[in-house]
Every structure is written in structure tokens, then in C-alpha cells.
Design a protein around this motif. Structure first.
Motif: not given
Ligand code: AMP
Length: 466
Positions: A192-209
Motif C-alpha cells: 500500500p505504501e509503494a504501489p507498483t501498479g493498478w488493476v481494474a477488473a470485472s471480478e476479483s480472481p482477475a486480480l488474484d492471478v
């Protein structure tokens, strides 16, 4: 043109995002198997690659490496509208603005014709809802608006469902309609203090992967903008009256079981649906089984609450997709045999409780019950973890017209006879809402006929009017 799809957007400053976008899209393959595409921003240019087919077919390694890009959006498309149509694949691109922009959309607009007419466009001038939105945005940009201003202007006039990701030079926007019909979540790569990127997605498994952490949902009516310097939020659209309206069918069928929607894991919600069904619709039986895949968690819940053993009575060919959309009934019935086969030794002589998530047309369910009987089932008691599906969806789930919906054609006994099971019971709406854990906050128009936003046709009967 209907679009029930998966969308994703990835921003990884200093690193190519195309591979992550690919992985995220792959995790959303269940939301659309007709076409796949990505748009990547690099060196002042947006490049779009899209084609008919599965994510893995459309993107070979070489295509991914060539895409590059620190900002990438992606789309998987699911549609029943006629034959596969390449031109309707997304993202949609327009050249307006410094590098142009690309847009990927999940949902259905319900006032497409009116929007087009107001802009003086004939239906032949646009290919889909998304193409029309892109055209309207391009016109605003050509008049001097920024992309965010164009989004605010055009989407304020759009009715219906839209969760979209939009890419322009150096920025990616994730926008959700004021009702929040279709899901869209935001995840962070790195601490959280130093994000290396961001993802927006329809469902959270796309974030997990891709190793991203779920931060939150994009709020209804919100636009989240991601650039190399981080994330900002804008309230783009006036809030709708009443609670948010996430589609209840996402919990029932559409979303992956490992997805979190509004803080609730879909698998747990499905288990609870099965528990409620067991209490409300008990039956003497030897075995509880689920129809793979989406009926299985509810079957587990039914078994646990009823004390009847749970077992696997069907084997699914894992290389086959969702057969529901095959155009004619004979094809759909054949689709069941292609997809599922009965485990005879589990089934023969047994009284079965068979749990599935929904009955829509009833064609596949009828073929399935026949298959279980052929395999020697002594009794087949069908339990469905959604209430009767009697009203078409206009907000992004592909459904047949009302006269094709089994629950609109028959009462309970008529449905049971059509399907050929010994008993049939559906979860009640109250139990479903309870199981999902969102008493007030869902769209359940497909079950109630109460449409929270205007729909494009007038319905028969008193309900469903606006
Ligand atoms: P049917 O008996 O022909 O109504 O088909 C019911 C099956 O279709 C259930 O197993 C559901 O999981 C599945 N299903 C429900 N809604 C959809 C949808 N929108 N797309 C694909 N499959 C669906």
C-alpha cells in the motif's frame, strides 16, 4: 446486440502490462468466449489486437510481446446475437484525441436507439452499444472535450448497464453506471505504501492471478482514473435513486465462485443458497449432487444441511464452454451430452437430489434429467438455487425472450412435467437475498420483473413497467 462480458485494465509503470492483462483476461474467460481483445498504450500510440475465439487462441506469445504497453485494457465477449461477428469484438478504437482512445464494455445500454437518433446516427452507423458510445465520445472530443469530460457528457445520457474501461494516452479510466449493475473492482500491485501498479477488473480472481490485492469496488457512478502517478477518483454520474443494483445472477451463476462481490465470496453465497433450499424443500433421497460447475457449491450446502451424502454423479468435459447459447434446442440438448456424462455406478438405483443454479429455457435441464434416468436413477428431485427466471435481462446477461423462458410459460407443475423430474423446487427470493447477504442491494429483475432502469421494450402484463 447483447454483450455480457469481462473487462480488465492494467497499469504497471515501467513494465509491460500486456502479459498481466492476458492473465487477468484468462481468469475472466467464463464471462465471454466469443471474442477477446486488448488495447495497449505505448510510445504515444494505442495498438488494438482482437479476434474471435478464446483468450488463449487470440493471443500467441508473439502477439503479446509485440503489444507491450504500460497501460493495457482487455475484453472477453459473450453474445448470442447471431453468428460470431469479428467487427463486434472489443476493445473498440477511435482516433479522436492525441493518441485516440479504446473502450471495453460489459453491460447493455437500454436506450441505444434513442442515443443514436439524438446524434443523427442510423443503426447502420454503429456495430454495438460500445461502438455507439465510442462514436459519441469521439464527437465530443473532436469538439474539444477531454476524454473524461466526454465520458461525463455521453454516459450521463446513457441508460442501462455499463462497467467499462477506457484507455487514452497516459491514462486508463474505469467507469460504472449509477446502478452498479455489472461488477467492477479495483486492485493494487505491490504494498500500500509503494504501489507498483493498478488493476481494474470485472471480478476479483482477475486480480488474484496477477498478484494484485483487492482494494475495493468501483462505486456506482464513479470513474477511477489510473496513470503512472497513481489513482484518482471522480464522481462522474449522478447517483441513481435507491440502493446499488449489482446483478443477483452474478451470485447465482455468472461470476466465478472464488470472486468477491461487495465483500461476499460467491462460493459461500452459493453454499448458503443450498442450505436454504434443504430447509425449505426437503426430500427423502440417497445422494445430493450438483450440476457442474455452478450447481456444485449449492449442492454441497444442501447436503450439509440435509444430512444426505454429497457425491459426484456427473463428469464434465473440462474443455467445453458454456453450451447455453447454442441457437436451437436440438443443438443445446446435444450440447449437454457433449458437456456432461453420468457416473452410472453412483447413480443407478439411487434417489437423487440434483441441484442446479437456474432453469432458463429448460432445454438443457430436461436433457440432463433424461440422461440421469437413462443411467438408472430411481428418482430425480431437482432443486434450483434461484427463483423461477421469468423475465429477460436487459442489463448485460444474455437471456432469451420472455416467451422462451420456461418460468414464463408454465407454473411449477408444468415446469416439472416439461423437465421430467419427480419433484421440483426453487429457492424463494427472500432466501436467495438472505444467502447473498444483500437484502436491499441487488437487481433481481429477471426474477421479479421489477426493472430498476428503463428497458427498451414494453412488457406484457402489469409488472416490469417503468
Ligand atoms: P436450461 O435448462 O436450458 O434452461 O439451462 C439451464 C442451465 O443454463 C443451467 O445449468 C445454468 O447454469 C445455465 N445458464 C443459466 N443462465 C445462463 C446464461 N446466461 N448463459 C449460459 N448458461 C446459463
Amino acid at each position: 446486440m447483447k454483450e455480457a462480458c469481462g473487462v480488465v485494465g492494467v497499469v504497471t509503470p515501467g513494465r509491460d502490462a500486456a502479459w498481466s492483462c492476458y492473465d487477468a483476461l484468462y481468469a475472466l474467460q467464463h464471462r465471454g468466449q466469443e471474442s477477446a481483445g486488448m488495447a495497449a498504450y505505448q510510445d504515444g500510440r494505442i495498438t488494438v489486437t482482437k479476434d474471435n475465439g478464446l483468450v488463449s487462441h487470440v493471443f500467441a506469445d508473439a502477439a503479446l510481446s509485440a503489444l507491450g504497453g504500460e497501460l493495457v485494457i482487455g475484453h472477453t465477449r459473450y453474445s448470442t446475437s447471431g453468428s460470431a461477428n469479428w467487427t463486434a469484438a472489443q476493445p473498440v478504437y477511435r482516433s479522436a484525441g492525441s493518441a485516440g482512445f479504446a473502450l471495453a464494455h460489459n453491460g447493455n445500454l437500454t436506450n441505444t436507439a434513442a442515443l443514436a437518433a439524438a446524434a443523427g446516427l442510423e443503426t447502420s452507423h454503429y456495430l454495438s452499444d460500445s461502438d455507439l458510445v465510442a462514436e459519441l465520445l469521439a464527437r465530443e472530443i473532436e469538439r474539444g472535450a477531454t476524454l473524461p469530460a466526454a465520458l461525463a457528457e455521453v454516459l450521463a445520457r446513457a441508460e442501462g448497464a455499463f462497467s467499462m474501461v477506457v484507455l487514452e494516452a497516459g491514462a486508463l479510466h474505469a467507469v460504472r453506471d449509477p446502478h452498479g449493475f455489472r461488477p467492477l473492482c479495483l486492485g493494487r500491485l505491490g504494498p500500500p505504501e509503494a504501489p507498483t501498479g493498478w488493476v481494474a477488473a470485472s471480478e476479483s480472481p482477475a486480480l488474484d492471478v496477477v498478484g494484485a490485492t483487492l482494494v475495493r469496488e468501483v462505486e456506482p457512478g464513479e470513474m477511477v482514473t489510473i496513470t503512472a502517478s497513481g489513482v484518482t477518483t471522480t464522481r462522474l454520474l449522478a447517483p441513481a435513486a435507491g440502493p446499488q443494483r449489482l446483478c443477483i445472477f452474478e451470485f447465482v451463476y455468472f461470476a466465478r465462485p472464488d470472486a468477491y462481490l461487495l465483500g461476499h465470496q460467491v462460493h459461500s453465497a452459493r453454499r448458503r443458497m443450498g442450505e436454504r433450499l434443504a430447509h425449505a424443500a426437503p426430500v427423502a433421497a440417497d445422494l445430493v449432487m450438483g450440476v457442474p460447475d455452478s450447481g456444485v457449491p449449492a449442492a454441497e450446502g444442501y447436503a450439509q444441511a440435509s444430512g444426505i451424502p454429497f457425491g459426484h454423479g456427473l463428469v464434465k468435459n473440462r474443455y467445453i464452454g458454456r453450451t447455453f447459447i447454442a441457437p436451437d434446442p436440438a443443438q443445446r440438448a446435444a450440447g449437454v451430452r457433449r458437456k456432461l456424462n453420468a457416473l452410472r455406478e453412483t447413480i443407478t438405483g439411487r434417489r437423487l437430489v440434483v441441484v442446479d443454479d437456474s432453469i432458463v429455457r429448460g432445454t438443457t435441464t430436461r436433457a440432463l434429467v433424461a440422461m440421469l434416468r437413462e443411467a438408472g436413477a430411481a428418482e430425480v428431485h431437482l432443486r434450483i438455487s434461484s427463483p423461477p427466471f421469468a423475465w429477460p435481462c436487459y442489463y448485460g446477461i444474455d437471456t432469451p425472450t420472455r416467451d422462451e423462458l420456461l418460468a414464463a410459460r408454465y407454473d411449477l407443475a408444468g415446469m416439472r412435467d416439461f423437465i421430467g423430474c419427480d419433484s421440483l423446487a426453487f429457492i424463494s427470493l427472500a432466501d436467495l437475498r438472505d444467502a447473498v447477504g444483500l437484502a436491499e442491494g441487488c437487481c433481481d429483475a429477471c426474477l421479479t420483473g421489477e426493472y430498476p432502469a428503463p428497458i427498451p421494450v414494453t412488457l406484457d402484463g402489469a409488472r416490469g413497467r417503468w
